[in-house]
Design a protein around this motif. Structure first.
Motif, PDB file in Angstrom:
ATOM      1  N   THR A  84      47.979  33.608  80.300  1.00 37.65           N
ATOM      2  CA  THR A  84      47.640  32.998  81.880  1.00 37.65           C
ATOM      3  C   THR A  84      46.005  33.612  82.139  1.00 37.65           C
ATOM      4  OG1 THR A  84      48.407  34.880  83.056  1.00 37.65           O
ATOM      5  CG2 THR A  84      49.563  33.806  82.503  1.00 37.65           C
ATOM      6  N   VAL A  85      45.887  32.812  82.805  1.00 36.79           N
ATOM      7  CA  VAL A  85      44.397  32.885  83.447  1.00 36.79           C
ATOM      8  C   VAL A  85      43.994  33.508  85.096  1.00 36.79           C
ATOM      9  CG1 VAL A  85      41.922  31.671  83.827  1.00 36.79           C
ATOM     10  CG2 VAL A  85      43.552  31.008  81.689  1.00 36.79           C
ATOM     11  N   GLY A  86      43.944  33.979  85.243  1.00 38.79           N
ATOM     12  CA  GLY A  86      43.685  34.858  86.932  1.00 38.79           C
ATOM     13  C   GLY A  86      41.929  34.972  86.615  1.00 38.79           C
ATOM     14  N   VAL A  87      42.011  34.221  87.862  1.00 37.42           N
ATOM     15  CA  VAL A  87      40.703  33.930  88.966  1.00 37.42           C
ATOM     16  C   VAL A  87      40.746  34.448  89.702  1.00 37.42           C
ATOM     17  CG1 VAL A  87      38.770  32.537  89.024  1.00 37.42           C
ATOM     18  CG2 VAL A  87      39.992  31.625  87.541  1.00 37.42           C
ATOM     19  N   HIS A  88      39.974  35.770  90.238  1.00 39.86           N
ATOM     20  CA  HIS A  88      39.156  36.200  91.512  1.00 39.86           C
ATOM     21  C   HIS A  88      38.095  35.409  92.213  1.00 39.86           C
ATOM     22  CE1 HIS A  88      38.469  39.863  94.581  1.00 39.86           C
ATOM     23  NE2 HIS A  88      38.733  38.646  95.033  1.00 39.86           N
ATOM     24  N   LEU A  89      38.270  34.610  93.471  1.00 36.58           N
ATOM     25  CA  LEU A  89      37.147  34.001  94.130  1.00 36.58           C
ATOM     26  C   LEU A  89      36.395  34.869  94.762  1.00 36.58           C
ATOM     27  CD1 LEU A  89      35.397  31.813  95.375  1.00 36.58           C
ATOM     28  CD2 LEU A  89      36.974  30.784  96.551  1.00 36.58           C
ATOM     29  N   ASP A  90      35.369  35.603  95.262  1.00 32.93           N
ATOM     30  CA  ASP A  90      35.012  36.911  95.758  1.00 32.93           C
ATOM     31  C   ASP A  90      34.216  36.206  96.311  1.00 32.93           C
ATOM     32  OD1 ASP A  90      35.419  40.270  96.678  1.00 32.93           O
ATOM     33  OD2 ASP A  90      33.252  39.120  96.036  1.00 32.93           O
ATOM     34  N   PRO A  91      33.287  36.844  98.083  1.00 29.42           N
ATOM     35  CA  PRO A  91      31.750  35.959  98.521  1.00 29.42           C
ATOM     36  C   PRO A  91      31.030  36.551  97.188  1.00 29.42           C
ATOM     37  CG  PRO A  91      33.325  36.975 100.148  1.00 29.42           C
ATOM     38  CD  PRO A  91      33.767  37.411  98.690  1.00 29.42           C
ATOM     39  N   ILE A 149      44.783  32.206  91.430  1.00 32.16           N
ATOM     40  CA  ILE A 149      44.536  32.104  91.783  1.00 32.16           C
ATOM     41  C   ILE A 149      43.725  32.988  93.061  1.00 32.16           C
ATOM     42  CG2 ILE A 149      43.803  29.703  92.576  1.00 32.16           C
ATOM     43  CD1 ILE A 149      40.632  30.586  92.431  1.00 32.16           C
ATOM     44  N   ALA A 150      42.833  34.874  93.095  1.00 32.16           N
ATOM     45  CA  ALA A 150      43.313  34.977  94.499  1.00 32.16           C
ATOM     46  C   ALA A 150      42.273  34.750  95.417  1.00 32.16           C
ATOM     47  CB  ALA A 150      42.764  36.912  93.860  1.00 32.16           C
ATOM     48  N   ALA A 151      42.231  34.753  96.228  1.00 37.44           N
ATOM     49  CA  ALA A 151      41.152  34.187  97.318  1.00 37.44           C
ATOM     50  C   ALA A 151      41.449  34.922  98.672  1.00 37.44           C
ATOM     51  CB  ALA A 151      41.182  32.529  97.330  1.00 37.44           C
ATOM     52  N   PRO A 152      40.296  34.756  98.743  1.00 40.90           N
ATOM     53  CA  PRO A 152      40.107  35.660 100.815  1.00 40.90           C
ATOM     54  C   PRO A 152      40.541  35.345 101.711  1.00 40.90           C
ATOM     55  CG  PRO A 152      37.774  35.413  99.793  1.00 40.90           C
ATOM     56  CD  PRO A 152      38.627  34.263  99.341  1.00 40.90           C
ATOM     57  N   VAL A 174      39.264  23.885 102.253  1.00 43.03           N
ATOM     58  CA  VAL A 174      39.481  23.667 101.210  1.00 43.03           C
ATOM     59  C   VAL A 174      40.976  23.844 100.203  1.00 43.03           C
ATOM     60  CG1 VAL A 174      38.383  24.146  98.878  1.00 43.03           C
ATOM     61  CG2 VAL A 174      37.183  24.233 100.707  1.00 43.03           C
ATOM     62  N   PRO A 175      41.714  22.541  99.472  1.00 39.83           N
ATOM     63  CA  PRO A 175      43.180  22.169  98.648  1.00 39.83           C
ATOM     64  C   PRO A 175      41.944  23.219  97.479  1.00 39.83           C
ATOM     65  CG  PRO A 175      41.623  19.897  98.439  1.00 39.83           C
ATOM     66  CD  PRO A 175      40.708  21.194 100.139  1.00 39.83           C
ATOM     67  N   LEU A 176      42.074  24.250  97.768  1.00 37.37           N
ATOM     68  CA  LEU A 176      41.788  24.979  95.977  1.00 37.37           C
ATOM     69  C   LEU A 176      42.596  24.617  95.463  1.00 37.37           C
ATOM     70  CD1 LEU A 176      39.652  27.023  94.069  1.00 37.37           C
ATOM     71  CD2 LEU A 176      40.736  28.721  95.827  1.00 37.37           C
ATOM     72  N   ARG A 177      44.242  25.228  95.393  1.00 35.42           N
ATOM     73  CA  ARG A 177      45.185  24.676  94.910  1.00 35.42           C
ATOM     74  C   ARG A 177      45.456  23.766  93.688  1.00 35.42           C
ATOM     75  NH1 ARG A 177      51.289  25.102  97.106  1.00 35.42           N
ATOM     76  NH2 ARG A 177      50.768  23.038  97.049  1.00 35.42           N
ATOM     77  N   ASP A 178      44.927  22.408  94.837  1.00 36.54           N
ATOM     78  CA  ASP A 178      45.464  21.326  94.196  1.00 36.54           C
ATOM     79  C   ASP A 178      44.237  20.153  93.155  1.00 36.54           C
ATOM     80  OD1 ASP A 178      48.188  21.551  94.909  1.00 36.54           O
ATOM     81  OD2 ASP A 178      47.958  19.856  96.427  1.00 36.54           O
ATOM     82  N   ALA A 179      42.793  21.150  93.569  1.00 35.76           N
ATOM     83  CA  ALA A 179      41.990  20.405  93.169  1.00 35.76           C
ATOM     84  C   ALA A 179      41.293  21.473  91.848  1.00 35.76           C
ATOM     85  CB  ALA A 179      40.508  21.079  94.125  1.00 35.76           C
ATOM     86  N   LEU A 180      41.677  22.849  92.090  1.00 36.96           N
ATOM     87  CA  LEU A 180      42.390  23.675  90.723  1.00 36.96           C
ATOM     88  C   LEU A 180      42.861  23.008  89.085  1.00 36.96           C
ATOM     89  CD1 LEU A 180      40.065  25.158  89.060  1.00 36.96           C
ATOM     90  CD2 LEU A 180      41.578  27.436  89.620  1.00 36.96           C
ATOM     91  N   SER A 181      43.984  22.377  89.914  1.00 35.75           N
ATOM     92  CA  SER A 181      44.768  22.333  89.060  1.00 35.75           C
ATOM     93  C   SER A 181      45.091  20.470  88.352  1.00 35.75           C
ATOM     94  CB  SER A 181      46.143  21.855  89.709  1.00 35.75           C
ATOM     95  OG  SER A 181      47.289  21.718  88.777  1.00 35.75           O
ATOM     96  N   GLN A 182      44.312  19.750  89.382  1.00 36.74           N
ATOM     97  CA  GLN A 182      43.436  18.813  88.567  1.00 36.74           C
ATOM     98  C   GLN A 182      42.275  18.557  87.887  1.00 36.74           C
ATOM     99  OE1 GLN A 182      42.455  16.306  92.096  1.00 36.74           O
ATOM    100  NE2 GLN A 182      43.802  14.583  90.930  1.00 36.74           N
ATOM    101  N   VAL A 188      48.613  25.646  88.883  1.00 36.55           N
ATOM    102  CA  VAL A 188      48.309  26.744  89.851  1.00 36.55           C
ATOM    103  C   VAL A 188      48.413  27.417  90.857  1.00 36.55           C
ATOM    104  CG1 VAL A 188      46.193  27.072  91.195  1.00 36.55           C
ATOM    105  CG2 VAL A 188      46.176  25.526  88.925  1.00 36.55           C
ATOM    106  N   VAL A 189      49.624  28.821  90.986  1.00 35.65           N
ATOM    107  CA  VAL A 189      49.387  29.476  92.134  1.00 35.65           C
ATOM    108  C   VAL A 189      48.302  29.856  92.907  1.00 35.65           C
ATOM    109  CG1 VAL A 189      51.827  29.413  91.947  1.00 35.65           C
ATOM    110  CG2 VAL A 189      49.895  31.179  90.530  1.00 35.65           C
ATOM    111  N   LEU A 190      48.283  30.261  94.031  1.00 36.61           N
ATOM    112  CA  LEU A 190      47.346  30.381  95.169  1.00 36.61           C
ATOM    113  C   LEU A 190      47.506  31.447  95.185  1.00 36.61           C
ATOM    114  CD1 LEU A 190      43.890  30.370  96.577  1.00 36.61           C
ATOM    115  CD2 LEU A 190      45.772  28.645  98.149  1.00 36.61           C
ATOM    116  N   GLU A 191      47.029  32.766  96.061  1.00 36.18           N
ATOM    117  CA  GLU A 191      47.418  34.362  96.558  1.00 36.18           C
ATOM    118  C   GLU A 191      46.755  34.487  97.349  1.00 36.18           C
ATOM    119  OE1 GLU A 191      50.120  35.907  97.926  1.00 36.18           O
ATOM    120  OE2 GLU A 191      51.119  35.695  96.182  1.00 36.18           O
TER     121      GLU A 191
END
Lengths: 411, 411
Positions: A84-91, A149-152, A174-182, A188-191
């Protein structure tokens, strides 16, 4: 309302239980041990392990001779069977972690989060980087379970949207989950970031103190991931874990919310840097704001190095922060009766030598502490990429781990 | 660590699901509706309802003709088939509630808690009163499922001990559960008072807003019962729910813990009485302390009557209390992402007309509130005996309600 019990899900649940047992036994388990530890019959356990071996998730290792009977074959997780790939979006930074089935980090990568408000560009960059990581490691796409994907927060988890997180300008709905899946072609799961961090702790460390704990995330901001009865607490809209406005200092500065002394305003790295600058411990050419990410990072490191000298001025700053964090922790422990607080996040390791022992002492001797048991104050065993790793673990967790809620018939 | 799934418990779990469905349908349910609502097969649902009818827990009611087919027989809970007794030990008053299987109060009773430290005497009194209630209602002992007792924390729940609750002198490590069981001959379960109150809400009110909520208990002291994903949150040592030391007012008085402005020190009835006395709104012959239970009770009522006039002085006191409570609620909502706060407890009803609307407004407009959904601020539908009723419901809950944790094989 409770729904009936879903018999069809029992097999999957028991399979997840056994995979979880094997995953947590790096030295391997025999079929007999699997049956004993799961409480399932030898026949059921054997059928399930056969399915797991056929699917490539578990492999048979060496044979163990323990007595006069048949030698026992040790079962081990086939860690390189899925990724799996985990991504963390931080400022400040976007962190990527490629995990194998064991939750081990196979590769990671960090990139500076662009400061210009351009969510579409950030998402395109993410998709590009995910492909690049898989290519560099020669991992075929069909072995990838998905992207986490982990987001604030706050998030709209049901729609997969990031709402208006502080310090991420332009990220309103921002529809992060669906946009990244596309963009990636993967599920993609968003948490929320702190919940992802708590999942990483649950997944990687299964010690006896991991049934009821809080994960104190120390990054550009702070937050708290909560685990109750061995499951993460997400809340009604999946936004649990905000502790920033817990008041901890009566004569503290006025927070953006209008109260005084909110912990999230007091203990974050840029505030410590500002206090150290004001005390003359460190120096900068111009005033430092929370948006000056690189300056904050560099000056924070300078301060933590100085703090190791235990001079009176740095000690006062450190003890102030320790007191503020401890008071917030005590409020949380009183409310939830967790017995362990795990500390981690991108800025934690640098300041931990100065803070951890002080927090342990202050929490456990606080006259406001209600529960009678000791509160364990611990460092995360995971590195600074905890939220990215947690986001990857989230996919593993959703795909593989046993959840009692899965036993209920869905509506 | 998760254990495997306990097939033997499936039948009991499904029975509990169906009993729960029938219990929550006062107009009755047909067998077809039971099967549909539970998600179980018609045959399984029918077998289980047969067992429930044979055991006397469910009875067959009138037949419903809805079409050309066979008329449907409505199934109803046989409320008078089983009973429980709930007891609430409060520093001021001991409340008893006799509940039938539907959770309805059949009889109740209140007695002043003796101020002399004499736990053994109090327990003997309780046993005597429980017997007297059953005799007055002519209920045979074999129809009694057990006794639930709600007590102030901290508790040692595993041993059934009350530790050193504030305002109950002499109650240091009292084995309340076992002593009351010995004195009555019934099984006894011990629960923290605020958790018992939350269980009462879960049991009596099953509306859609009851999956993630907090119950704000307003009595001699305050506390918060927590329900997450439709189950009560007890914590590592069953002592969850203490909110007293959440700081809410930077310039508030110094609490016993050394901080300023702790909510549990500011908003309790004796503090409101003291503020009203200081403002000259009400009068007393001598200073009133929190231990002057009768004076506090009488003067609190006097103040709440005055507060309905909305004069400037009483309004200032009321708005101060509303602000303090709201700030604590916002901290809790941010942390747990609950969407509903239910208010109740012995002192709540009197002050509710002045407070509820103000709290609703303040919480939902607080700049510190993180979740984006509205926070529902509601009165408990249960009376002032909520903790005693909850203690009785606890026995019903443990005996009858479906818990997914029961599906796991115990160690």
């Amino acid at each position: 309302m409770r729904r009936g019990h879903n018999l069809g899900a029992v097999g999957e649940f028991n399979q997840a239980v056994i995979l979880d047992l094997i995953r947590r036994a790096p030295d391997g388990l025999s079929r007999v041990e699997v049956a004993q530890a799961s409480g399932l019959s030898a026949q059921t356990a054997s059928n399930i392990t056969r399915r797991l071996i056929d699917g490539g998730l578990v492999r048979e290792g060496e044979r163990l001779i323990t007595g006069p009977g048949k030698p026992r074959t040790l079962l081990r997780l086939n860690a390189s069977s899925r990724y799996t790939v985990g991504v963390h979006l931080d400022p400040t930074v976007i962190t990527y972690a490629l995990l194998d089935l064991a939750g081990s980090v196979v590769a990671d990568h960090r990139a500076r989060t662009p400061t210009a408000p351009d969510p579409a560009g950030v998402i395109a960059d993410m998709a590009h980087e995910i492909s690049a990581i898989l290519e560099r490691q020669s991992i075929p796409r069909e072995q990838v379970l998905g992207v986490g994907i982990a987001a604030p927060g706050p998030l709209d988890a049901s729609r997969g949207n990031v709402l208006d997180p502080p310090m991420l300008d332009g990220w309103d709905v921002v529809p992060l989950r669906d946009a990244l899946s596309q963009a990636t072609g993967f599920p993609v799961v968003l948490e929320k970031d702190v919940t992802a961090a708590a999942i990483a702790e649950l997944w990687v460390d299964s010690g006896p103190r991991r049934d009821n704990f809080a994960f104190f995330y120390y990054g550009t901001g702070i937050g708290i991931g909560l685990v109750i009865n061995h499951e993460v607490l997400r809340g009604a809209s999946d936004n649990a874990g905000d502790m920033g406005h817990i008041m901890v200092q009566a004569d503290g500065p006025v927070c953006s919310c209008g109260r005084r002394g909110c912990v999230g305003d007091l203990v974050v790295p840029h505030r410590i840097v500002q206090r150290a600058l004001a005390a003359g411990l460190i120096a900068a050419d111009s005033p430092v704001d929370r948006a000056d990410f690189d300056d904050v990072d560099r000056l924070f490191t300078e301060f933590t190095v100085l703090a190791m000298r235990h001079d009176a001025v740095s000690r006062e700053i450190v003890m102030g922060v320790a007191t503020q964090i401890s008071r917030a922790i005590v409020s949380i422990v009183n409310l939830l009766d967790v017995d362990t607080i795990v500390f981690g996040g991108p800025f934690w390791r640098r300041i931990e030598p100065a803070l951890l022992g002080a927090i342990r002492h202050l929490v456990n001797t606080d006259p406001a502490l209600i529960p009678k048991h000791p509160i364990h104050i611990e460092n995360s065993g995971i590195g600074e990429d905890v939220a990215a790793i947690g986001a990857g673990c989230l996919v593993l967790d959703q795909s593989l781990a046993p959840h009692t809620s899965a036993l209920l018939i869905s509506r």
